[in-house]
Design an enzyme around this catalytic site. Sequence first.
Site, PDB file in Angstrom:
ATOM      1  N   HIS A  46      42.342-115.388  34.272  1.00 10.10           N
ATOM      2  CA  HIS A  46      41.101-114.643  34.458  1.00 10.10           C
ATOM      3  C   HIS A  46      40.204-115.335  35.479  1.00 10.10           C
ATOM      4  CE1 HIS A  46      37.734-112.041  32.934  1.00 10.10           C
ATOM      5  NE2 HIS A  46      37.013-113.067  33.396  1.00 10.10           N
ATOM      6  N   GLU A  47      39.971-116.625  35.281  1.00 13.04           N
ATOM      7  CA  GLU A  47      39.077-117.346  36.184  1.00 13.04           C
ATOM      8  C   GLU A  47      39.680-117.498  37.582  1.00 13.04           C
ATOM      9  OE1 GLU A  47      36.154-117.561  35.244  1.00 13.04           O
ATOM     10  OE2 GLU A  47      36.507-117.227  33.109  1.00 13.04           O
ATOM     11  N   HIS A  50      38.646-114.529  39.618  1.00 11.83           N
ATOM     12  CA  HIS A  50      37.308-114.745  40.187  1.00 11.83           C
ATOM     13  C   HIS A  50      37.387-115.657  41.415  1.00 11.83           C
ATOM     14  CE1 HIS A  50      34.701-112.764  37.325  1.00 11.83           C
ATOM     15  NE2 HIS A  50      35.151-113.457  36.300  1.00 11.83           N
ATOM     16  N   GLU A  76      34.175-108.939  38.184  1.00 11.37           N
ATOM     17  CA  GLU A  76      34.960-108.899  36.950  1.00 11.37           C
ATOM     18  C   GLU A  76      36.232-108.076  37.130  1.00 11.37           C
ATOM     19  OE1 GLU A  76      34.640-110.808  34.571  1.00 11.37           O
ATOM     20  OE2 GLU A  76      32.598-111.538  34.790  1.00 11.37           O
TER      21      GLU A  76
END
Length: 280
Positions: A46-47, A50, A76
Amino acid sequence: ALGYDFERGRLDISTHPFCGGADNDVRITTRYDEADFTKALMGVLHETGHALYEQGRPQGYMNQPVGAARGMSLHESQSLLMEMQACRSRQFLAFAAPLMRESFGGSGPAWEAEAMWRRYTRVEPGFIRVDADEVTYPAHVILRYRLEKALIADAMPLAELPAAWNEGMKSLLGVTVPDDRLGCLQDIHWPSGGWGYFPTYTLGAMTAAQIFDAACQAEPGILPGIGKGDFGPLVGWLRAHIHGKGSLLPTDDLLTEATGRPLDAAVFKAHLRRRYIEEA
């Protein structure tokens, strides 16, 4: 494998996973559960989504407004595109399952790609938003949005938040919250001043589905590449159509240019039906 540049960033440990840093110094964090490595894995993925967005912004305009990330709903979408769309696919798990077996000394059917896929697509209501599956996750966001609106409008005293939270979790997810640690105190957003942020997660999930669908249609090599651990086709498409655009266009115009239409919830709904009903 995803393309994160460790020459312009690093990975550390924190209580809550996040992505931060500065221009060309993009840092990510995660947290570990020794009983379940999959939580940290999905947090890192997830990160990394980003971070890839931040590392892919136009270098020539990095310090100017036009070179900034377009907004948090789009941000997001990039993290959820990696975590949910790409890395919960059968293709990714076919690539990752042997690495997991080797890293953790696993053996037996539980370590096969199909078993991993079923684990990563399991739907089960729970207390913690960041650990929620794709299907129940929007309910967590809806609850926070309703409570935020009531608190900001002074329609609900702050002292009533824990009870209102617990009632909302029971109504939306059917779970009984045992304490505030697993309830209204679990997120860092409100204490850090991030009011109004939570809707960006569901807007981001919808946007991620639409962007990933468009990317796979435009570049047939994306899913086969992911199956071999090659994220080059996907990241290359994102660099050209999302990351490298910075804030040149309004969000709807950016999405329309990249996917052929403004944000449309129908794509996200179709994705959920396909993954959790048709392929289940």
